[in-house]
Design a protein around this motif. Structure first.
Motif, PDB file in Angstrom:
ATOM      1  N   UNK A 274      -9.001   2.806  10.426  1.00  0.00           N
ATOM      2  CA  UNK A 274      -7.673   2.392  10.353  1.00  0.00           C
ATOM      3  C   UNK A 274      -7.246   2.085   8.873  1.00  0.00           C
ATOM      4  N   UNK A 275      -8.305   1.481   8.138  1.00  0.00           N
ATOM      5  CA  UNK A 275      -7.917   1.299   6.877  1.00  0.00           C
ATOM      6  C   UNK A 275      -7.494   3.004   6.132  1.00  0.00           C
ATOM      7  N   UNK A 276      -8.237   3.704   6.374  1.00  0.00           N
ATOM      8  CA  UNK A 276      -8.152   5.089   5.677  1.00  0.00           C
ATOM      9  C   UNK A 276      -6.543   5.677   6.251  1.00  0.00           C
ATOM     10  N   UNK A 277      -6.315   5.594   7.429  1.00  0.00           N
ATOM     11  CA  UNK A 277      -5.058   6.547   7.853  1.00  0.00           C
ATOM     12  C   UNK A 277      -3.851   5.638   7.397  1.00  0.00           C
ATOM     13  N   UNK A 278      -3.943   4.221   7.515  1.00  0.00           N
ATOM     14  CA  UNK A 278      -2.669   3.273   7.181  1.00  0.00           C
ATOM     15  C   UNK A 278      -2.372   3.527   5.700  1.00  0.00           C
ATOM     16  N   UNK A 279      -3.640   3.390   5.061  1.00  0.00           N
ATOM     17  CA  UNK A 279      -3.425   3.597   3.597  1.00  0.00           C
ATOM     18  C   UNK A 279      -2.956   4.876   3.066  1.00  0.00           C
ATOM     19  N   UNK A 280      -2.921   5.813   3.661  1.00  0.00           N
ATOM     20  CA  UNK A 280      -2.345   7.017   3.321  1.00  0.00           C
ATOM     21  C   UNK A 280      -0.809   6.892   2.951  1.00  0.00           C
ATOM     22  N   UNK A 333      -2.798  -7.220  18.271  1.00  0.00           N
ATOM     23  CA  UNK A 333      -1.311  -7.496  18.225  1.00  0.00           C
ATOM     24  C   UNK A 333      -0.692  -7.320  16.825  1.00  0.00           C
ATOM     25  N   UNK A 334      -1.549  -8.162  16.015  1.00  0.00           N
ATOM     26  CA  UNK A 334      -1.097  -8.046  14.593  1.00  0.00           C
ATOM     27  C   UNK A 334      -1.147  -6.738  13.761  1.00  0.00           C
ATOM     28  N   UNK A 335      -2.225  -5.982  13.912  1.00  0.00           N
ATOM     29  CA  UNK A 335      -2.261  -4.599  13.541  1.00  0.00           C
ATOM     30  C   UNK A 335      -1.719  -3.479  13.934  1.00  0.00           C
ATOM     31  N   UNK A 336      -1.290  -3.637  15.361  1.00  0.00           N
ATOM     32  CA  UNK A 336      -0.599  -2.507  16.055  1.00  0.00           C
ATOM     33  C   UNK A 336       0.840  -2.735  15.654  1.00  0.00           C
ATOM     34  N   UNK A 337       1.330  -4.121  15.598  1.00  0.00           N
ATOM     35  CA  UNK A 337       2.809  -4.231  15.235  1.00  0.00           C
ATOM     36  C   UNK A 337       2.936  -4.101  13.833  1.00  0.00           C
ATOM     37  N   UNK A 373       0.576  -6.848   2.597  1.00  0.00           N
ATOM     38  CA  UNK A 373      -0.624  -8.082   2.363  1.00  0.00           C
ATOM     39  C   UNK A 373      -1.126  -8.388   3.446  1.00  0.00           C
ATOM     40  N   UNK A 374      -0.407  -8.777   4.787  1.00  0.00           N
ATOM     41  CA  UNK A 374      -0.880  -9.135   6.089  1.00  0.00           C
ATOM     42  C   UNK A 374      -1.636  -7.871   6.488  1.00  0.00           C
ATOM     43  N   UNK A 375      -1.391  -6.764   6.357  1.00  0.00           N
ATOM     44  CA  UNK A 375      -2.022  -5.552   7.044  1.00  0.00           C
ATOM     45  C   UNK A 375      -3.423  -5.463   6.292  1.00  0.00           C
ATOM     46  N   UNK A 376      -3.526  -5.613   4.823  1.00  0.00           N
ATOM     47  CA  UNK A 376      -4.557  -5.558   4.167  1.00  0.00           C
ATOM     48  C   UNK A 376      -5.852  -6.582   4.614  1.00  0.00           C
ATOM     49  N   UNK A 377      -5.287  -7.893   4.654  1.00  0.00           N
ATOM     50  CA  UNK A 377      -5.899  -8.877   5.290  1.00  0.00           C
ATOM     51  C   UNK A 377      -6.705  -8.781   6.490  1.00  0.00           C
ATOM     52  N   UNK A 378      -5.752  -8.523   7.591  1.00  0.00           N
ATOM     53  CA  UNK A 378      -6.321  -8.057   8.760  1.00  0.00           C
ATOM     54  C   UNK A 378      -7.215  -6.919   8.975  1.00  0.00           C
ATOM     55  N   UNK A 379      -6.960  -5.742   8.251  1.00  0.00           N
ATOM     56  CA  UNK A 379      -7.794  -4.669   8.373  1.00  0.00           C
ATOM     57  C   UNK A 379      -9.156  -4.769   7.678  1.00  0.00           C
ATOM     58  N   UNK A 380      -9.053  -5.481   6.610  1.00  0.00           N
ATOM     59  CA  UNK A 380     -10.469  -5.516   5.917  1.00  0.00           C
ATOM     60  C   UNK A 380     -11.311  -6.537   6.739  1.00  0.00           C
ATOM     61  N   UNK A 381     -10.568  -7.415   7.245  1.00  0.00           N
ATOM     62  CA  UNK A 381     -11.384  -8.586   7.973  1.00  0.00           C
ATOM     63  C   UNK A 381     -12.059  -8.127   9.417  1.00  0.00           C
ATOM     64  N   UNK A 382     -11.144  -7.519   9.968  1.00  0.00           N
ATOM     65  CA  UNK A 382     -11.572  -6.973  11.461  1.00  0.00           C
ATOM     66  C   UNK A 382     -12.629  -5.923  11.370  1.00  0.00           C
ATOM     67  N   UNK A 383     -12.776  -5.375  10.250  1.00  0.00           N
ATOM     68  CA  UNK A 383     -13.817  -4.430   9.903  1.00  0.00           C
ATOM     69  C   UNK A 383     -15.297  -4.800   9.705  1.00  0.00           C
ATOM     70  N   UNK A 384     -15.156  -6.115   9.183  1.00  0.00           N
ATOM     71  CA  UNK A 384     -16.394  -6.665   8.654  1.00  0.00           C
ATOM     72  C   UNK A 384     -16.947  -7.901   9.665  1.00  0.00           C
ATOM     73  N   UNK A 385     -15.966  -8.533  10.251  1.00  0.00           N
ATOM     74  CA  UNK A 385     -16.270  -9.864  10.951  1.00  0.00           C
ATOM     75  C   UNK A 385     -17.278  -9.913  12.175  1.00  0.00           C
ATOM     76  N   UNK A 450      -1.827   4.941  12.064  1.00  0.00           N
ATOM     77  CA  UNK A 450      -2.737   4.071  12.180  1.00  0.00           C
ATOM     78  C   UNK A 450      -2.757   3.096  13.453  1.00  0.00           C
ATOM     79  N   UNK A 451      -1.486   2.948  13.967  1.00  0.00           N
ATOM     80  CA  UNK A 451      -1.242   2.217  15.064  1.00  0.00           C
ATOM     81  C   UNK A 451      -1.918   2.684  16.165  1.00  0.00           C
TER      82      UNK A 451
END
Length: 473
Positions: A274-280, A333-337, A373-385, A450-451
């Motif tokens: 998701x990080x890869x495609x959304x950041x495109x 919900x956060x990341x899809x929306x 900003x919300x997207x990057x916080x959520x994407x990075x955290x869900x990848x690692x948590x 990415x959604x």
């Protein structure tokens, strides 16, 4: 040594500030530098078009070394590696300031790049290992806030230094910050290591490093380097071939640089892809928007620079709110929306023209900064948590590589689309403005894809208590 030991209260309070400082230095350095390149070229008696090698040298050195950051941290410990990375970056800054030729400056930038390649992922790895997973969103959001000040302060500070002092101060500014970071990190940075020592995967590193190098040059060829398209395609195909060879080897290797087993963690696989495609899409914004404002709309450089301030300010304002939104709504919900919202906001920049009020443009850019900003916080955290502790360093390194690559890919795609639409003779009205509008529609649609990936998240992914009893295994 085990990584689950609790931190002393004072260290737990101050450690995010140390890591945040390390995130801030490379971001400020990069944004200041672009402003000063013409003046540096004049002082060094070089063609301004050759000065882009100063930027590319840093980027390529980061791309080559970053994949090894996880193994280096496990082998030598986060204390020594983090401290060494700040020292490398600071020493590289000093050598940049002392450079009397382009060759010396490029070599010093390579040294800076090696420091930056370790500094940022190792800092995030320390957060991942030293804090409970329930605090990961809050701490990661905090440590990335100062990094957002780099794009805000860099261009005006760079212009001021070049006009009233000299370009050397762009690099000299890093010295007091770096020395202070070294002193504090030497006392407070914990020495966290992997659970077991493994041999370094030299063939895998060579294949993966070659892939990152070739792909990065290809992406720069679409934008800054203006390479012929045939050469870009060859470089890209060669990089993808090296990448495919790496993953085929990793399936059977005993201790690969990045194990395919990382992708058995459901939330990690989705977070990385998701990080890869959304950041495109979002990665093209810093490249396209200043060009749109100056070339497409006729804004002055100062107006264009001021227009980007709401992006940074709204990004920082969103960081404290991100943990609450994610906790209340869940990652899915956060990341899809939010991904769909990012795509819509990027695509709607195609509606901006010469009649758009300046205040409305600032509001539009501010909204993009907040949702990004919300997207990057959520994407990075869900990848690692949800990563098991044994996979923390490897997974964090791979995430860092993907983020670095996707940002370059976003700029490359943005440049290629802009060039393609500019060459389209069928464009109606102002051809250049029409090219920008078509490009924004495309990058907005790319971001929306990415959604579909984030929709695959389960409602329980990343939730406190979900599988956290297994994470120390």
């Amino acid at each position: 040594m085990p990584t689950a030991l609790p931190l002393p209260p004072r260290t737990a309070r101050l450690l995010p500030w140390i890591i945040a400082t390390a995130q801030f230095m490379p971001m400020l350095d990069g944004t200041i530098l672009n402003t000063a390149l013409p003046t540096m070229a004049r002082d060094l008696a070089e063609d301004p078009l050759r000065m882009q090698s100063v930027v590319i040298a840093y980027m390529l050195s980061v791309a080559v070394l970053m994949p090894a950051s996880g193994w280096i941290s496990d082998r030598f410990g986060t204390h020594r590696v983090f401290l060494g990375s700040i020292l490398l970056f600071t020493l590289g800054s000093l050598l940049c300031a002392l450079s009397a030729s382009l060759l010396q400056l490029v070599a010093a930038r390579v040294l800076q790049g090696f420091g930056g390649a370790l500094m940022m992922p190792v800092g995030r790895l320390v957060v991942l290992r030293a804090y409970p997973r329930t605090e990961l969103v809050r701490v990661l959001s905090f440590v990335t806030m100062p990094a957002l000040l780099g794009p805000l302060l860099g261009p005006p500070l760079g212009g001021w230094l070049v006009e009233y002092a000299s370009w050397h101060w762009i690099f000299l500014l890093n010295l007091p910050v770096g020395l202070f970071g070294c002193l504090v990190a030497a006392r407070l940075m914990p020495d966290l290591r992997g659970l077991q020592r493994t041999r370094f995967d030299t063939p895998g590193f060579a294949l993966f490093g070659a892939a990152m190098l070739l792909i990065s040059i290809a992406l720069e060829g679409l934008g800054e380097l203006h390479l012929p398209h045939a050469r870009v395609v060859l470089l890209l195909l060669a990089g993808l071939a090296c990448l495919a060879a790496y993953w085929l080897r990793a399936v059977f290797a005993e201790a690969p640089l990045f194990s395919p087993g990382l992708f058995r963690t459901h939330s990690f696989a989705i977070g990385v892809l998701g990080n890869l495609f959304t950041r495109l899409g979002s990665g093209a914004l810093p490249f396209l928007t200043p060009l749109l404002l100056q070339l497409g709309l006729g804004y002055s450089p100062s107006q264009a620079g001021m227009a980007m301030i709401p992006v940074a300010l709204s990004s920082m304002a969103m960081k404290p709110l991100a943990p609450r939104l994610i906790e209340r709504l869940g990652y899915r919900r956060v990341l899809v929306g939010n991904t769909l919202l990012i795509g819509a906001l990027l695509a709607s920049l195609a509606l901006v023209d010469g009649d758009t009020p300046y205040a409305l443009l600032l509001l539009h850019l501010g909204l993009i900064g907040a949702v990004n900003s919300l997207q990057f916080s959520a994407m990075n955290t869900v990848a690692l948590i949800d990563l098991p502790t044994r996979d923390a360093s490897s997974g964090n390194s791979l995430l860092s590589v993907v983020v670095q690559l996707s940002m370059s890919l976003g700029v490359g795609i943005g440049a290629a689309l802009l060039n393609g639409f500019s060459a389209d003779g069928a464009a109606q009205g102002d051809p250049l403005l029409a090219a920008f509008q078509g490009t924004y529609v495309c990058v907005g649609l790319l971001a929306m894809f990415g959604a579909a990936l984030f929709f695959q998240l389960r409602p329980e992914d990343g939730r406190p208590g979900w599988r956290h009893d297994e994470l120390a295994d």
